[in-house]
Scaffold this active site. Structure first.
Site, short mmCIF file in Angstrom:
data_model
loop_
_atom_site.label_atom_id
_atom_site.label_comp_id
_atom_site.label_asym_id
_atom_site.label_seq_id
_atom_site.Cartn_x
_atom_site.Cartn_y
_atom_site.Cartn_z
N SER A 111 0.63 -0.74 -0.02
CA SER A 111 0.01 0.22 0.01
C SER A 111 0.73 1.65 0.41
O SER A 111 1.69 1.74 -0.74
CB SER A 111 -1.28 0.02 1.48
OG SER A 111 -2.39 1.38 1.24
N ASP A 155 -5.30 -3.43 -3.21
CA ASP A 155 -4.09 -2.88 -2.11
C ASP A 155 -3.52 -4.67 -1.26
O ASP A 155 -4.42 -5.27 -0.83
CB ASP A 155 -4.70 -2.45 -0.59
CG ASP A 155 -4.28 -1.65 0.12
OD1 ASP A 155 -3.65 -2.64 0.27
OD2 ASP A 155 -4.28 -0.40 0.16
#
Length: 379
Positions: free
Chosen positions: A47, A209
């Site tokens: 991320s 993510d």
């Protein structure tokens, strides 16, 4: 200061805007040990932590200069550089989001509430993958850089890594390590917060993510060869127990979403750290000869964990007014006596004053770990 061991690694967790805290920790380390060059041969991120990982690896061999560059970028960041935060832009994307929900597979519409096209432009401008490859090619440089993302078709946690030729990939159940040349799409995929930012197609699959479905966020660093790791977290849960308060209202969508994100971004990392510590204790009780006879290749994993000493959502609550008006309304932060939502805001509050407060907190927390940092780099 001597060059660190080739088994030292850095793990940067996800957390949207919270990742500015990581820069503060790195800044304190660079001030404490100003002569470091490529102190982390292995750098892993997911991320926004993945964006920091690549930024650190692609800014040259002098560690403090690389950190100064990250500090400058985060300190002056604005929300509109990460996602469209104007009323028209947000309304248009929310309309697409509703259409994607209602149409199912009939239309090719990104399933995301926000448009992060500005982030692509920002990363293209400020990321130098050529320098990253030069660092990996250097004998005294970086051994591997890794970005983790989740495949929405396969459900696999895929760690895309660029590394020295001798580094091998891995396939362990739902966790896969794939050698590749890292690009902006890998960064965007790893940072595509579910339902918030759109998935990104890499080869045959769309990815989101890297924290999603990754129940062992420390494992990529271990597979790449680390036996001691600095982990920089983005949650104060380990030092500040959450306060249970009486709810006066039905939970809002923002409250529900923030707990979902906290479960993905924070809980899995903390659980993996706890699991690693328990395994370390168990391995100390078993003679090495017995482990070899049993064919067990596990080894103790030395860790230094630095996490916020103050709840980041409380800091975010103080800065919520800095968000663009449309975003405040989206998060419910424009209403009086709002319950919750500050934690969700902390993931999306890409504004300089908030960033600088997190960097300052990270710096102070790292200073409190000065002795442990010295020991980590003296091996």
């Amino acid at each position: 200061m001597s060059q660190t061991s080739q088994t030292a690694g850095l793990v940067l967790t996800g957390g949207g805007a919270r990742a500015a805290y990581q820069v503060g920790v790195l800044k304190a380390i660079s001030d404490q040990l100003p002569d470091l060059h490529y102190p982390f041969p292995i750098i892993c991120g997911a991320s926004a932590g993945g964006i920091n990982a690549v930024g650190l690896a692609s800014s040259g061999d002098i560690f403090r200069h690389s950190v100064e560059r990250l500090d400058s970028l985060w300190s002056e960041l604005r929300t509109e550089q990460v996602y469209r935060s104007d009323f028209w832009g947000m309304a248009k994307r929310m309309g697409h989001f509703v259409k994607s929900f209602l149409s199912g597979d009939d239309k090719e519409i990104p399933a995301s509430m926000l448009d992060n096209a500005p982030l692509r432009d920002f990363l293209v401008t400020h990321t130098d993958f050529t320098r990253l490859r030069e660092a990996i090619a250097s004998p005294e440089g970086i051994r591997a850089v890794c970005l983790t993302a989740c495949g929405y078709r396969s459900g696999q946690s895929v760690s895309f890594f660029e590394a020295s030729p001798d580094v091998q990939g891995w396939h362990l159940g739902q966790r896969v390590g794939v050698r590749c040349e890292l690009e902006v799409d890998h960064l965007l995929a790893s940072a595509a917060i579910p339902t918030i930012f759109p998935p990104v197609r890499i080869n045959r699959e769309y990815f989101g993510d890297g924290v999603v479905r990754n129940m062992a966020p420390l494992s990529p660093a271990v597979h790449l060869g680390c036996d001691r790791i600095l982990v920089i977290g983005v949650s104060a849960n380990r030092v500040c127990a959450p306060v249970r308060r009486t709810s006066g209202k039905y939970p809002s969508l923002a409250q529900i979403m923030e707990h979902m994100l906290n479960g993905a971004f924070i809980d899995t990392m903390e659980n993996d750290i706890d699991r690693a510590l328990i395994i370390n204790q168990l391995l100390k009780l078993v003679p090495e000869e017995s482990l070899r006879e049993a064919g067990i290749s596990m080894r103790p994993l030395e860790m230094l964990v630095i996490s916020p000493s103050q709840p980041i959502d409380e800091i975010a609550a103080r800065h919520a007014g800095e968000l663009p008006k449309a975003v405040r309304q989206f998060l419910g932060q424009g209403k009086p006596n709002q319950e919750g939502g500050a934690s969700l805001a902390s993931y999306l509050l890409f504004e300089g004053p908030f960033m600088r407060d997190l960097i300052k907190l990270g710096y102070q927390d790292a200073q409190a770990h000065a002795r442990q940092i010295e020991n980590f780099f003296s091996q």
